[in-house]
Design a protein around this motif. Structure first.
Motif, PDB file in Angstrom:
ATOM      1  N   THR A 275      96.806   0.198  91.047  1.00 43.93           N
ATOM      2  CA  THR A 275      97.605  -0.657  90.176  1.00 43.93           C
ATOM      3  C   THR A 275      97.053  -2.074  90.149  1.00 43.93           C
ATOM      4  N   ARG A 276      96.641  -2.597  91.307  1.00 42.99           N
ATOM      5  CA  ARG A 276      96.080  -3.950  91.346  1.00 42.99           C
ATOM      6  C   ARG A 276      94.805  -4.027  90.507  1.00 42.99           C
TER       7      ARG A 276
ATOM      8  N   ASN B 186      95.854  -4.191  86.922  1.00 48.08           N
ATOM      9  CA  ASN B 186      96.447  -5.507  86.656  1.00 48.08           C
ATOM     10  C   ASN B 186      95.376  -6.569  86.463  1.00 48.08           C
ATOM     11  N   GLU B 187      94.322  -6.500  87.279  1.00 44.17           N
ATOM     12  CA  GLU B 187      93.224  -7.459  87.140  1.00 44.17           C
ATOM     13  C   GLU B 187      92.571  -7.333  85.768  1.00 44.17           C
TER      14      GLU B 187
ATOM     15  N   CYS C 155      93.957  -6.270  82.986  1.00 49.80           N
ATOM     16  CA  CYS C 155      94.865  -6.765  81.954  1.00 49.80           C
ATOM     17  C   CYS C 155      94.983  -8.284  81.986  1.00 49.80           C
ATOM     18  N   GLU C 156      95.089  -8.856  83.191  1.00 48.90           N
ATOM     19  CA  GLU C 156      95.321 -10.287  83.307  1.00 48.90           C
ATOM     20  C   GLU C 156      94.060 -11.109  83.083  1.00 48.90           C
TER      21      GLU C 156
ATOM     22  N   ASP D  53     101.332   4.795  84.700  1.00 47.47           N
ATOM     23  CA  ASP D  53     101.186   4.756  86.150  1.00 47.47           C
ATOM     24  C   ASP D  53     101.809   5.990  86.798  1.00 47.47           C
TER      25      ASP D  53
END
Length: 377
Positions: free
Chosen positions: A218-219, A222-223, A225-226, A330
């Protein structure tokens, strides 16, 4: 045979007193939550949990920067958990590096002793590390160090050059965690970056990320996407599968529910188009936002399934005409058959969108999934 590793040791402060104060049942829940939080952060940063230490963990890392990032993330995770649960919790962390030996599921060597002694020397909430760890980390990671000078540690013949690693807790005003450095996973990050660039350029597809729980799936997403998607004006839709889900297509419903709640009504009408009634039957929040939508014509169960899959893919393609889209699903190991079938339909549409929507916009849908087996795409 010895190999170089960075060793991290943690210790929960006053755990015995906390157990007495909370009682056995609540204390056992705290212990399980504490272990789960730390193991998750260790795995997310590439650590190998060697063993539990009763009130802490012994973790080995192949990289020093990864170990430091994990130490910060562990402190932040525990602080946030304590605040949410109304508990005053603190942890000591010690980090050292050098040659160690792995044998019978355990780890031996001077770095293990140094990390343990540094952990014992630390004050509650403090992260202490040997100077060698900083040297090995180099410029990787945006860390803040405070030199403490030579420090005598029990059982070691010579003083050790020690530094303190700074960290900040969860921001209390927003509930957002201060970002910890993300290091490692270069190959995986490059692969996802390439997928994103292809999608933004007109070639959609599916990226599957699998692995053990807590490894950092997930991290990693997230990286992506961000750091890449959102700064480029891309749209991120996120839905998750959960153990015991009884709603068909639950992750798609979750993703589209969040989208409709944060989208202007006129924009939503344009993107939903003629598929609004069909998608609204699956996503009740659409009907709440756009009450003028009528019920779709009745259809047989098989026809309804096909119609729903087509409607969702067409909505995503229309959304992608405005900006590149990343759909993150997810925990697909808990997905129901309907969700797996929907993902297949979306994947086919994304891969084939360069001949349809990309002719108009050059921006098809990109679908990402973070998950573990058994389902494979």
């Amino acid at each position: 045979m010895a190999e170089t590793a960075t060793i991290l040791v943690t210790d929960l402060v006053d755990s015995t007193a906390t157990r007495v104060r909370l009682g056995e049942d609540r204390a056992e829940q705290l212990r399980r939550d504490h272990d789960s939080l730390l193991v998750e952060q260790a795995g997310a940063h590439g650590g190998n949990v060697i063993k539990g230490l009763g009130d802490g963990l012994l973790v080995a890392f192949s990289g020093a920067a990864e170990a430091l990032a994990a130490a910060v993330a562990m402190q932040q995770a525990l602080e946030g958990y304590g605040r949410r649960e109304g508990l005053t919790l603190a942890m000591r962390v010690g980090v050292s590096a050098g040659d160690v030996t792995f044998e019978d599921g355990d780890c031996f060597g001077t770095p293990v002793i140094e990390a343990s002694r540094l952990c014992g020397e630390a004050t509650p909430g403090q992260i202490l590390l040997a100077q060698l760890v900083r040297l090995l980390a180099g410029a990787r990671g945006d860390f803040a160090f405070t030199p403490l000078g030579p420090t005598e540690l029990k059982g070691l013949p010579e003083p050790l050059d020690v530094l303190e690693l700074g960290w900040e807790p969860v921001e209390r005003s927003t509930g957002l965690r201060t970002r910890t450095p993300f290091v490692g996973r270069e190959r995986e990050r490059d692969t996802l970056r390439q997928c994103w660039e292809l999608a933004a350029g007109g070639e959609g597809g599916v990226a599957l990320i699998s692995g053990e729980p807590g490894i950092g799936k997930t991290r990693l997403v997230n990286e992506l996407c961000e750091q890449l998607v959102q700064p480029a004006g891309g749209v991120v839709l996120i839905g998750g599968c959960h153990d015991g889900d009884v709603v068909a297509n639950a992750p798609i419903v979750e993703a589209l529910t969040e989208w409709i709640r944060h989208t202007d009504a006129d924009d939503a009408r344009a993107i939903l188009g003629s598929d609004a009634a069909v998608v609204a039957r699956m996503v009740p929040a659409i009907q709440d936002r756009l009450p003028e939508i009528d019920e779709p014509l009745p259809a047989t169960p098989d026809a309804e399934t096909a119609r729903s899959r087509d409607a969702v893919t067409q909505v995503l393609l229309r959304l992608a005409e405005r900006a590149p889209v990343v759909l993150v699903l997810d925990d697909l190991h808990w997905a129901d058959d309907a969700s797996v079938g929907m993902l297949r339909a979306i994947g086919r549409a994304a891969r084939g969108s360069d001949s349809s929507s990309s002719e108009r916009s050059g921006r098809p849908t990109s679908t990402g999934a973070t998950r573990s087996p058994p389902h494979s795409q």
